[in-house]
Scaffold this active site. Sequence first.
Site, short mmCIF file in Angstrom:
data_model
loop_
_atom_site.label_atom_id
_atom_site.label_comp_id
_atom_site.label_asym_id
_atom_site.label_seq_id
_atom_site.Cartn_x
_atom_site.Cartn_y
_atom_site.Cartn_z
N TYR A 238 7.99 20.00 -72.76
CA TYR A 238 7.13 20.49 -73.62
C TYR A 238 7.35 20.40 -75.13
CZ TYR A 238 4.83 22.75 -69.55
OH TYR A 238 4.13 23.06 -68.27
N ILE A 239 8.92 20.15 -75.22
CA ILE A 239 9.41 20.01 -76.69
C ILE A 239 9.77 18.57 -77.07
CG2 ILE A 239 11.05 20.70 -78.41
CD1 ILE A 239 8.66 22.64 -77.95
N ASP B 258 15.26 11.55 -69.38
CA ASP B 258 15.16 12.68 -68.54
C ASP B 258 16.01 12.24 -66.97
OD1 ASP B 258 12.97 15.09 -68.69
OD2 ASP B 258 13.60 14.78 -66.86
N ARG C 51 10.24 25.25 -82.69
CA ARG C 51 9.42 26.35 -83.05
C ARG C 51 7.75 26.59 -82.89
NH1 ARG C 51 10.94 27.86 -89.23
NH2 ARG C 51 11.76 29.95 -88.85
N LYS D 23 16.71 31.63 -84.48
CA LYS D 23 15.66 31.21 -83.70
C LYS D 23 15.50 32.56 -82.68
CE LYS D 23 13.10 29.69 -80.55
NZ LYS D 23 12.45 28.53 -79.99
N ASN E 221 11.98 35.19 -81.95
CA ASN E 221 11.37 35.58 -80.37
C ASN E 221 11.41 36.99 -80.18
OD1 ASN E 221 9.98 33.13 -80.44
ND2 ASN E 221 11.45 32.28 -78.86
N HIS F 257 -4.19 48.21 -92.70
CA HIS F 257 -3.10 48.51 -93.70
C HIS F 257 -2.36 47.30 -94.14
CE1 HIS F 257 0.63 50.16 -95.28
NE2 HIS F 257 0.20 51.29 -95.39
N ARG G 116 0.39 46.49 -95.04
CA ARG G 116 1.92 46.30 -94.55
C ARG G 116 2.01 46.44 -92.95
NH1 ARG G 116 2.24 48.13 -99.33
NH2 ARG G 116 2.49 50.25 -98.68
N CYS H 13 10.00 31.61 -73.32
CA CYS H 13 10.88 31.90 -74.72
C CYS H 13 10.88 33.30 -74.85
CB CYS H 13 9.95 31.36 -75.66
SG CYS H 13 9.58 29.63 -75.50
N TYR I 34 0.92 31.93 -68.21
CA TYR I 34 1.57 33.30 -68.84
C TYR I 34 0.76 33.77 -70.06
CZ TYR I 34 3.49 30.53 -72.89
OH TYR I 34 3.88 29.67 -73.99
N1 SAJ Z 1 1.65 38.12 -75.85
C1 SAJ Z 1 1.27 39.42 -75.83
N2 SAJ Z 1 0.55 40.25 -77.06
C2 SAJ Z 1 0.75 39.54 -78.26
C3 SAJ Z 1 1.05 38.24 -78.22
C4 SAJ Z 1 1.58 37.70 -77.12
O1 SAJ Z 1 1.11 40.17 -74.93
O2 SAJ Z 1 0.25 40.01 -79.09
C5 SAJ Z 1 1.98 37.88 -74.81
C6 SAJ Z 1 1.69 36.53 -74.30
O3 SAJ Z 1 0.32 36.58 -73.60
C7 SAJ Z 1 2.66 35.75 -73.53
C8 SAJ Z 1 3.82 36.19 -74.49
O4 SAJ Z 1 3.35 37.10 -74.93
O5 SAJ Z 1 2.69 35.99 -72.11
C9 SAJ Z 1 4.45 34.95 -75.10
O6 SAJ Z 1 3.37 34.41 -75.81
P1 SAJ Z 1 3.27 33.73 -77.40
O7 SAJ Z 1 2.13 33.26 -77.57
O8 SAJ Z 1 3.59 35.08 -78.08
O9 SAJ Z 1 4.67 32.91 -77.69
P2 SAJ Z 1 5.13 31.56 -76.54
O10 SAJ Z 1 6.23 32.05 -75.57
O11 SAJ Z 1 4.01 30.67 -76.18
O12 SAJ Z 1 5.93 30.89 -77.96
C10 SAJ Z 1 6.85 31.46 -78.59
C11 SAJ Z 1 6.60 31.26 -80.05
N3 SAJ Z 1 7.50 32.13 -81.00
C12 SAJ Z 1 6.99 32.99 -81.95
O13 SAJ Z 1 5.71 33.05 -82.09
C13 SAJ Z 1 7.85 33.86 -82.63
C14 SAJ Z 1 6.95 29.96 -80.56
O14 SAJ Z 1 6.62 29.48 -82.01
C15 SAJ Z 1 8.22 29.28 -80.04
O15 SAJ Z 1 8.26 27.86 -80.55
C16 SAJ Z 1 8.25 29.55 -78.68
O16 SAJ Z 1 8.13 30.82 -78.20
C17 SAJ Z 1 9.62 29.07 -78.21
O17 SAJ Z 1 9.75 28.04 -77.70
O18 SAJ Z 1 10.79 29.83 -78.37
#
Ligand code: SAJ
Length: 412
Positions: free
Chosen positions: A10-11, A30, A148, A200, A204, A238, A240, A254, A309
């Site tokens: 994917y990356i 690969d 990211r 990183k 996350n 709010h 903040r 991730c 997911y």
């Molecule tokens: N989720 C919630 N509530 C939210 C946001 C997400 O329950 O408010 C859940 C989603 O449904 C999912 C999981 O969290 O199951 C993760 O989803 P996501 O959209 O937050 O993140 P990823 O895993 O698809 O991608 C993340 C991203 N990191 C951040 O936003 C800090 C991405 O930028 C990174 O590149 C990626 O991880 C990675 O490869 O590390």
Amino acid sequence: MKINVLGLGYIGLPTALLLADSSHEVIGVDIDEEKLEKLKDGELPFKEPGLDELFDKARDNFTPKNEVEKGDVFIIAVPTPLDRTINVADLRSVKKAVDMISPVLQEENLVILESTVPPGTSKNLVLPILKSDGLNENQFYLAHSPERAIPGKTLKEMINNDRIIGGLSEKATKKAKKLYTDFSKGDIFETDIKTAEMVKLMENTFRDVNIALANEFSRIAEDVGIDVWEGIELANNHPRVDILNPGPGVGGHCISVDPLFLTANSTTSKMINLAREINDSMPNFVMSLVKEKTGEIEQPTISIFGVAYKGNVDDTRETPAKKIIRLATNQGYEVKCYDPHVKKFDHELFELEEAVEDSDCIIIVADHKEFKEIDPNELEMENKNVIDSRNMIDREKWEKAGFDVKVMGNHL
Ligand code: SAJ
């Protein structure tokens, strides 16, 4: 420049194609022969917006292969999964990739690790292998630049997001930075290699902890008797405060994994592990809502909507749907899954009509946009119950169609 990209996932694949499109000669490496054959035939192994068009434009500069070639740059973008039995990162793919590079490494070459790794990996694991074939660390350049990009918007984010680059030396940082400016429009921040690794994981982990907080709020809201979704919207006025969304659990390769790369290296972490525990218990909470709705029914059937997911992706890695399905089948439920994005899954997938036939309850797990378009009047079910763990359906519309609607986090 001649660039080897190791790992066409994917990356790695989008990165390789962006570099090929920037006139570099790219070897995409690969170990998955099936994937290599597909790519050679002009087919992409997965879907991602804009990737088809990019592939068409960049193909002439891109060669899929099962081994590295001598060149100028090596980018490592292989998976770094978590070994769930011991909660420690499995870095075997990184090691394998570096083992491939070291025999062909030449003076002035640049090696960039993009895979997410525990702090210290570049120096302690990668560097010694790269040095093992005769070069010393002043003869080549090593940097870490964690990816990211978010699945579903990978290309857009790869091009526009800011980047962190940490080199083993300042010159390594500068060299890596120069390469990324070929396609990246975001700011590129320079740091040292270990800080880049840690940043990183901090990003996350920040998200995981904040999702856990939202999930805890949703459970408290049910006890207190309010609608958490309205509460979050109001609180977020709010300047903040920015509370994330509750959900059925945190999936993906991730956010549910990276926090444990931090805790494995520390004996002091409390909050990070607790957040993991809260998020991992959300499928159990969803299941308790299912039992409330279906407790009286003999041999109930449930329909899982969305096994990915998260919404609008076809990725099922670490999906909370798996735990919900296992919990339900262990308790004698028949489970039918429907997902308009996912083609391959451990559990059988049905078309919409079949997935709800004889069903007693729909559970919305991933928030795919298609679920908003469903006309509930057309769903033929045994009992009309729906549990929405994402607060995404139009409650009024479904209630009018005779459904008993339960939105997770809303006491009503
Ligand atoms: N989720 C919630 N509530 C939210 C946001 C997400 O329950 O408010 C859940 C989603 O449904 C999912 C999981 O969290 O199951 C993760 O989803 P996501 O959209 O937050 O993140 P990823 O895993 O698809 O991608 C993340 C991203 N990191 C951040 O936003 C800090 C991405 O930028 C990174 O590149 C990626 O991880 C990675 O490869 O590390």
